[in-house]
Design an enzyme around this catalytic site. Structure first.
Site, short mmCIF file in Angstrom:
data_model
loop_
_atom_site.label_atom_id
_atom_site.label_comp_id
_atom_site.label_asym_id
_atom_site.label_seq_id
_atom_site.Cartn_x
_atom_site.Cartn_y
_atom_site.Cartn_z
N HIS A 282 0.95 -1.10 -0.09
CA HIS A 282 -0.02 -0.02 -0.06
C HIS A 282 1.04 1.29 -0.15
O HIS A 282 1.87 1.16 0.66
CB HIS A 282 -0.89 0.08 1.31
CG HIS A 282 -1.50 -1.46 1.45
ND1 HIS A 282 -2.45 -1.69 0.62
CD2 HIS A 282 -1.67 -2.22 2.55
CE1 HIS A 282 -3.02 -2.95 0.96
NE2 HIS A 282 -2.40 -3.25 1.96
N GLU B 268 -2.32 -0.92 8.38
CA GLU B 268 -3.25 -1.68 8.84
C GLU B 268 -2.60 -2.48 9.84
O GLU B 268 -1.54 -2.55 10.11
CB GLU B 268 -3.94 -2.53 7.79
CG GLU B 268 -2.64 -3.34 7.21
CD GLU B 268 -3.12 -4.14 5.70
OE1 GLU B 268 -4.29 -3.73 5.11
OE2 GLU B 268 -2.34 -4.91 5.10
N HIS C 40 3.98 -7.11 1.67
CA HIS C 40 3.17 -8.51 2.50
C HIS C 40 2.29 -9.36 1.60
O HIS C 40 1.84 -8.71 0.45
CB HIS C 40 2.61 -7.63 3.18
CG HIS C 40 1.39 -6.75 3.03
ND1 HIS C 40 1.49 -5.35 2.67
CD2 HIS C 40 -0.14 -7.06 2.88
CE1 HIS C 40 0.39 -4.91 2.31
NE2 HIS C 40 -0.59 -5.99 2.54
N ARG D 132 -0.42 -4.87 -6.57
CA ARG D 132 -0.07 -6.10 -6.69
C ARG D 132 1.15 -6.00 -7.45
O ARG D 132 1.45 -5.63 -8.39
CB ARG D 132 -1.03 -6.93 -7.35
CG ARG D 132 -2.31 -7.10 -6.71
CD ARG D 132 -3.21 -8.22 -7.58
NE ARG D 132 -4.40 -8.11 -7.10
CZ ARG D 132 -5.68 -7.20 -7.95
NH1 ARG D 132 -5.19 -7.03 -9.08
NH2 ARG D 132 -6.82 -7.48 -7.37
#
Length: 318
Positions: free
Chosen positions: A103, A119, A177, A197
């Site tokens: 992100h 997050e 991640h 991605r």
């Protein structure tokens, strides 16, 4: 005193999803497709959580945030600058590995046309062979990563950890991640839906076509100094994470015990990780979410009572 609020979950099909939202959490899924995400609390233009039952039945989370903020969330948030509720809460069922992704950090998100997204993951369940990919292995450089990406061997350069139930990981924007197969995770995040991605294991999506990759944006976003992060256990007084976007702690109780809520003058989200709890006659089982509005100074303190041996997360805005 406003009773605890329930919301209708928003189910999302994913190529890596499964059926444990149904088999483990007892949810009724819309059809037989693989469902990877249940958005438990969401205020996005394209997706809106709506209240189930009570005086606010049918209202969206955005309605509550914009029209009933003091009553539902507390006086402290009346002048909060966010136009939409700042958190997004999800349950993830990872039947297969997710894409290797990132992100964008706040410093470059707007330039890339996205939103930053920090997050945290709380592991609700993990199979013995479950893996989390997070950060890079020691000694890996950006050039190493680009070369490996060109030949489809980038996974070998990513740090891997074996998660256990009730561990958690804080994932700042910029951390490379992927959640692995065999995980059920509760995710607390900024209200963002930007994911780049960088590698998707050479698979196709539910439509039979390769899913889009975002390699240039990913390479611009990845923190190549983020090396071998570890999973964590809860800290003092159950503290899990505290950051500018959310505060999360965990609590537990044996059947019949009651635990008073902290900071009753503010709202809190109660997410049940194990067992079943009762809050003023509203019962919530594993995976359920309650948004608990604040109490007035003259109201009695609120407490969570364990119906069975239970563990839950208390999620707040800073």
């Amino acid at each position: 005193m406003t009773p605890p609020l329930r919301f209708q979950p928003l189910y999302q099909t994913r190529v890596w999803g499964g059926r444990r939202l149904e088999s483990v959490l007892g949810r009724e899924l819309p059809d037989a497709q693989p469902y990877g995400e249940s958005w438990e609390l969401c205020d996005r233009v394209e997706h809106q959580s709506r209240v189930m039952g009570g005086v606010y039945e049918g209202l969206s989370l955005h309605d509550l945030w914009t029209q009933h903020r003091e009553r539902v969330f507390g006086r402290r948030y009346v002048n909060h600058p966010a136009e939409r509720f700042p958190m997004l809460l999800k349950v993830l069922d990872c039947e297969d590995v997710l894409s290797l992704q990132v992100h964008p950090p706040a410093s470059i998100a707007a330039r890339l046309g996205g939103e930053p997204k920090t997050e945290m993951w709380y592991v609700m369940d993990a199979s013995p062979r479950a893996t989390i990919y997070a950060g890079l292995r020691a000694g890996v450089t950006r050039d190493d990563f680009v070369r490996a990406l060109d030949v489809g061997q980038v996974a070998e350069l990513v740090h891997r950890v074996r998660p256990r139930k009730d561990q958690f990981m804080f994932v700042e924007s910029g951390r490379l991640h992927a959640l692995g197969a065999g995980l059920m995770v509760y995710e607390i995040q900024q209200n963002s839906d930007t994911t780049y991605r960088v590698f998707d294991w050479n698979r196709v999506g539910l439509d039979g076509k390769p899913r889009e990759l975002h390699v240039p944006a990913s390479l611009a976003s990845i923190d190549f100094a983020d090396v071998e992060p570890a999973l964590q256990e809860s800290g003092p007084e159950g503290t899990l994470a505290s950051c500018p976007w959310f505060d999360v702690c965990t609590a537990d109780a044996l059947a019949g015990e009651s635990v008073p809520l902290k900071t009753p003058e503010d709202f809190v989200c109660i997410a049940v990780m194990e067992g079943s709890v009762d809050l003023e006659g509203v019962v919530a089982g594993k995976g359920s979410l309650l948004l608990v509005p604040p109490v007035d100074s003259k109201d009695p303190l609120r407490a969570v009572t364990a119906v069975s041996d239970s563990r839950w997360l208390e999620i707040r805005l800073p």
